[in-house]
Design a protein around this motif. Sequence first.
Motif, PDB file in Angstrom:
ATOM      1  N   SER A   1    -126.133 -73.076  32.590  1.00  0.00           N
ATOM      2  CA  SER A   1    -127.393 -73.569  33.139  1.00  0.00           C
ATOM      3  C   SER A   1    -127.257 -73.909  34.619  1.00  0.00           C
ATOM      4  CB  SER A   1    -127.813 -74.827  32.379  1.00  0.00           C
ATOM      5  OG  SER A   1    -126.885 -75.879  32.661  1.00  0.00           O
ATOM      6  N   PRO A   2    -128.391 -74.159  35.309  1.00  0.00           N
ATOM      7  CA  PRO A   2    -128.309 -74.646  36.689  1.00  0.00           C
ATOM      8  C   PRO A   2    -127.533 -75.960  36.809  1.00  0.00           C
ATOM      9  CG  PRO A   2    -130.512 -73.843  36.226  1.00  0.00           C
ATOM     10  CD  PRO A   2    -129.772 -73.839  34.919  1.00  0.00           C
ATOM     11  N   ARG A   3    -127.568 -76.779  35.752  1.00  0.00           N
ATOM     12  CA  ARG A   3    -126.761 -78.002  35.766  1.00  0.00           C
ATOM     13  C   ARG A   3    -125.290 -77.667  35.914  1.00  0.00           C
ATOM     14  NH1 ARG A   3    -127.964 -80.062  30.981  1.00  0.00           N
ATOM     15  NH2 ARG A   3    -129.571 -81.536  31.641  1.00  0.00           N
ATOM     16  N   ALA A   4    -124.865 -76.544  35.346  1.00  0.00           N
ATOM     17  CA  ALA A   4    -123.472 -76.124  35.456  1.00  0.00           C
ATOM     18  C   ALA A   4    -123.110 -75.832  36.911  1.00  0.00           C
ATOM     19  CB  ALA A   4    -123.228 -74.887  34.590  1.00  0.00           C
ATOM     20  N   SER A   5    -124.045 -75.254  37.662  1.00  0.00           N
ATOM     21  CA  SER A   5    -123.787 -74.994  39.088  1.00  0.00           C
ATOM     22  C   SER A   5    -123.539 -76.298  39.840  1.00  0.00           C
ATOM     23  CB  SER A   5    -124.973 -74.249  39.716  1.00  0.00           C
ATOM     24  OG  SER A   5    -125.217 -73.025  39.065  1.00  0.00           O
ATOM     25  N   LEU A   6    -124.377 -77.303  39.567  1.00  0.00           N
ATOM     26  CA  LEU A   6    -124.202 -78.599  40.210  1.00  0.00           C
ATOM     27  C   LEU A   6    -122.862 -79.229  39.837  1.00  0.00           C
ATOM     28  CD1 LEU A   6    -127.777 -80.127  39.749  1.00  0.00           C
ATOM     29  CD2 LEU A   6    -126.713 -79.465  41.904  1.00  0.00           C
ATOM     30  N   HIS A   7    -122.519 -79.143  38.553  1.00  0.00           N
ATOM     31  CA  HIS A   7    -121.258 -79.733  38.106  1.00  0.00           C
ATOM     32  C   HIS A   7    -120.056 -79.027  38.726  1.00  0.00           C
ATOM     33  CE1 HIS A   7    -122.906 -81.829  34.231  1.00  0.00           C
ATOM     34  NE2 HIS A   7    -123.346 -82.363  35.360  1.00  0.00           N
ATOM     35  N   LEU A   8    -120.136 -77.712  38.851  1.00  0.00           N
ATOM     36  CA  LEU A   8    -119.016 -76.972  39.439  1.00  0.00           C
ATOM     37  C   LEU A   8    -118.859 -77.333  40.913  1.00  0.00           C
ATOM     38  CD1 LEU A   8    -116.781 -74.902  39.158  1.00  0.00           C
ATOM     39  CD2 LEU A   8    -118.476 -73.073  39.463  1.00  0.00           C
ATOM     40  N   LEU A   9    -119.960 -77.479  41.622  1.00  0.00           N
ATOM     41  CA  LEU A   9    -119.893 -77.853  43.037  1.00  0.00           C
ATOM     42  C   LEU A   9    -119.320 -79.256  43.206  1.00  0.00           C
ATOM     43  CD1 LEU A   9    -120.637 -77.063  45.974  1.00  0.00           C
ATOM     44  CD2 LEU A   9    -122.820 -78.245  45.596  1.00  0.00           C
ATOM     45  N   ARG A  10    -119.790 -80.204  42.383  1.00  0.00           N
ATOM     46  CA  ARG A  10    -119.291 -81.578  42.490  1.00  0.00           C
ATOM     47  C   ARG A  10    -117.814 -81.658  42.119  1.00  0.00           C
ATOM     48  NH1 ARG A  10    -124.445 -84.154  39.234  1.00  0.00           N
ATOM     49  NH2 ARG A  10    -125.984 -83.899  40.913  1.00  0.00           N
ATOM     50  N   ALA A  11    -117.413 -80.911  41.103  1.00  0.00           N
ATOM     51  CA  ALA A  11    -116.011 -80.904  40.712  1.00  0.00           C
ATOM     52  C   ALA A  11    -115.131 -80.323  41.815  1.00  0.00           C
ATOM     53  CB  ALA A  11    -115.829 -80.109  39.418  1.00  0.00           C
ATOM     54  N   ALA A  12    -115.614 -79.272  42.479  1.00  0.00           N
ATOM     55  CA  ALA A  12    -114.858 -78.669  43.576  1.00  0.00           C
ATOM     56  C   ALA A  12    -114.696 -79.657  44.727  1.00  0.00           C
ATOM     57  CB  ALA A  12    -115.556 -77.397  44.058  1.00  0.00           C
ATOM     58  N   ARG A  13    -115.739 -80.417  45.022  1.00  0.00           N
ATOM     59  CA  ARG A  13    -115.625 -81.445  46.064  1.00  0.00           C
ATOM     60  C   ARG A  13    -114.576 -82.494  45.671  1.00  0.00           C
ATOM     61  NH1 ARG A  13    -121.918 -81.442  47.428  1.00  0.00           N
ATOM     62  NH2 ARG A  13    -121.832 -80.876  49.641  1.00  0.00           N
ATOM     63  N   ALA A  14    -114.601 -82.912  44.418  1.00  0.00           N
ATOM     64  CA  ALA A  14    -113.634 -83.912  43.970  1.00  0.00           C
ATOM     65  C   ALA A  14    -112.208 -83.372  44.054  1.00  0.00           C
ATOM     66  CB  ALA A  14    -113.958 -84.337  42.532  1.00  0.00           C
ATOM     67  N   ARG A  15    -112.008 -82.115  43.658  1.00  0.00           N
ATOM     68  CA  ARG A  15    -110.672 -81.523  43.728  1.00  0.00           C
ATOM     69  C   ARG A  15    -110.185 -81.464  45.179  1.00  0.00           C
ATOM     70  NH1 ARG A  15    -107.748 -77.975  40.716  1.00  0.00           N
ATOM     71  NH2 ARG A  15    -108.186 -79.473  39.044  1.00  0.00           N
ATOM     72  N   ALA A  16    -111.068 -81.099  46.102  1.00  0.00           N
ATOM     73  CA  ALA A  16    -110.693 -81.038  47.510  1.00  0.00           C
ATOM     74  C   ALA A  16    -110.278 -82.415  48.023  1.00  0.00           C
ATOM     75  CB  ALA A  16    -111.846 -80.492  48.339  1.00  0.00           C
ATOM     76  N   ALA A  17    -111.063 -83.439  47.671  1.00  0.00           N
ATOM     77  CA  ALA A  17    -110.746 -84.791  48.122  1.00  0.00           C
ATOM     78  C   ALA A  17    -109.411 -85.265  47.533  1.00  0.00           C
ATOM     79  CB  ALA A  17    -111.865 -85.751  47.727  1.00  0.00           C
ATOM     80  N   MET A  18    -109.151 -84.932  46.277  1.00  0.00           N
ATOM     81  CA  MET A  18    -107.878 -85.296  45.658  1.00  0.00           C
ATOM     82  C   MET A  18    -106.703 -84.659  46.393  1.00  0.00           C
ATOM     83  SD  MET A  18    -108.908 -85.032  41.606  1.00  0.00           S
ATOM     84  CE  MET A  18    -107.187 -84.968  41.082  1.00  0.00           C
ATOM     85  N   ASP A  19    -106.921 -83.457  46.917  1.00  0.00           N
ATOM     86  CA  ASP A  19    -105.864 -82.745  47.635  1.00  0.00           C
ATOM     87  C   ASP A  19    -105.795 -83.125  49.114  1.00  0.00           C
ATOM     88  OD1 ASP A  19    -105.198 -81.492  45.304  1.00  0.00           O
ATOM     89  OD2 ASP A  19    -106.179 -79.596  45.767  1.00  0.00           O
ATOM     90  N   GLY A  20    -106.623 -84.080  49.533  1.00  0.00           N
ATOM     91  CA  GLY A  20    -106.568 -84.552  50.911  1.00  0.00           C
ATOM     92  C   GLY A  20    -107.349 -83.716  51.897  1.00  0.00           C
ATOM     93  N   ARG A  21    -108.293 -82.908  51.407  1.00  0.00           N
ATOM     94  CA  ARG A  21    -109.092 -82.076  52.301  1.00  0.00           C
ATOM     95  C   ARG A  21    -110.536 -82.568  52.347  1.00  0.00           C
ATOM     96  NH1 ARG A  21    -109.734 -78.051  49.635  1.00  0.00           N
ATOM     97  NH2 ARG A  21    -108.125 -78.114  48.022  1.00  0.00           N
ATOM     98  N   GLY A  22    -111.129 -82.495  53.518  1.00  0.00           N
ATOM     99  CA  GLY A  22    -112.535 -82.839  53.667  1.00  0.00           C
ATOM    100  C   GLY A  22    -113.440 -81.635  53.539  1.00  0.00           C
ATOM    101  N   TYR A  23    -112.925 -80.556  53.022  1.00  0.00           N
ATOM    102  CA  TYR A  23    -113.695 -79.319  52.863  1.00  0.00           C
ATOM    103  C   TYR A  23    -113.214 -78.604  51.602  1.00  0.00           C
ATOM    104  CZ  TYR A  23    -109.377 -77.605  54.932  1.00  0.00           C
ATOM    105  OH  TYR A  23    -108.053 -77.372  55.193  1.00  0.00           O
ATOM    106  N   VAL A  24    -114.118 -77.839  50.998  1.00  0.00           N
ATOM    107  CA  VAL A  24    -113.821 -77.082  49.780  1.00  0.00           C
ATOM    108  C   VAL A  24    -113.329 -75.695  50.157  1.00  0.00           C
ATOM    109  CG1 VAL A  24    -114.849 -76.055  47.703  1.00  0.00           C
ATOM    110  CG2 VAL A  24    -115.479 -78.376  48.392  1.00  0.00           C
ATOM    111  N   ILE A  25    -112.350 -75.195  49.421  1.00  0.00           N
ATOM    112  CA  ILE A  25    -111.858 -73.829  49.597  1.00  0.00           C
ATOM    113  C   ILE A  25    -112.182 -73.030  48.337  1.00  0.00           C
ATOM    114  CG2 ILE A  25    -110.044 -74.516  51.209  1.00  0.00           C
ATOM    115  CD1 ILE A  25    -108.043 -74.382  48.917  1.00  0.00           C
TER     116      ILE A  25
END
Length: 322
Positions: free
Chosen positions: A252-276
């Motif tokens: 669903s479109p909710r899945a798109s939002l969740h994937l984007l938010r999860a990617a941001r969280a993973r980036a922050a955990m790795d010490g990056r201010g940007y998503v790769i």
Amino acid sequence: MTNATTAPDVSAVTDLTARLRGNIERVIEGKPAAVDMALVALLAGGHLLIEDVPGVGKTMLARTLARSIDCSVRRIQFTADLLPSDITGVSVFNPQSRAFEFKPGGVFAHIVIGDEINRASPKTQSALLEAMEEAHVSVDGTTHDLPTPFMVFATQNPIEMQGTYPLPEAQRDRFMASISMGYPTRAAEVDMLEHHGAGNPLDALSAVTDAAGVLEAREAAGRVFVHPALKDYVVEIVAGTRTAESLRLGASPRASLHLLRAARARAAMDGRGYVIPEDVSSLAVPVLAHRVLLSHRAHTAQASTADAVAAIVASIPAPRRT
């Protein structure tokens, strides 16, 4: 696509998750991927579903993370006779005040552990829908807000096991991610016997942060930069689940939002201010696989939804990093 300068507040997120990870791994040994996904869901403001056979540490992971945060925690044991009002609460008449008073149910806590959620009837499972999506519940026409941050950790056994019910698709879609613990390695199981054989390891565990610290980390993770090309990449992956021949129900479109938010969280955990791109592709399976349904042909071929999502990700070129 450009690598933006690291946000100044991401280091605080990285430090917090490092402390949480170290605390959790004092109890959960040999499961770094499961621990990381639990932390991603926590930082991204999502809910986590842990699916596996009994006895592999599903509930222990949820309890350990909850113990590591100084906030309110409630555990709901889902059984066949559990009622929706046991979860949301009920209005009770007080003869002294001659008025109805609301008695909160088990969902009123910062962290709610739903143990063996698929042992309750679908009607009872659905009592969580409003709480998981909107962080409040409605009882007798009155809306009651839940504490913030609010997160549900649910565990479930495989539906082939006796006395279980499949979760409704609407509820599965509200979980940001789903993980499987799996059996420990031989070395990890020996270490568990050595360190935990004499007592409950949770007894020696103390909190390393509080609810306010989690909220600050979530706000920082939410400000992580995402290039427009990566947003297109997220949408293309999710859209791919809707047209794949191996799937009869896409994400669903909710899945798109969740994937984007999860990617941001993973980036922050790795010490990056940007998503790769790797933040997105590595999270696609745990974020999407539990939401989709296999086609009859793929089911007959004994394929899995994880395999189907992985194939979709592999077929889509990732944006080039410049």
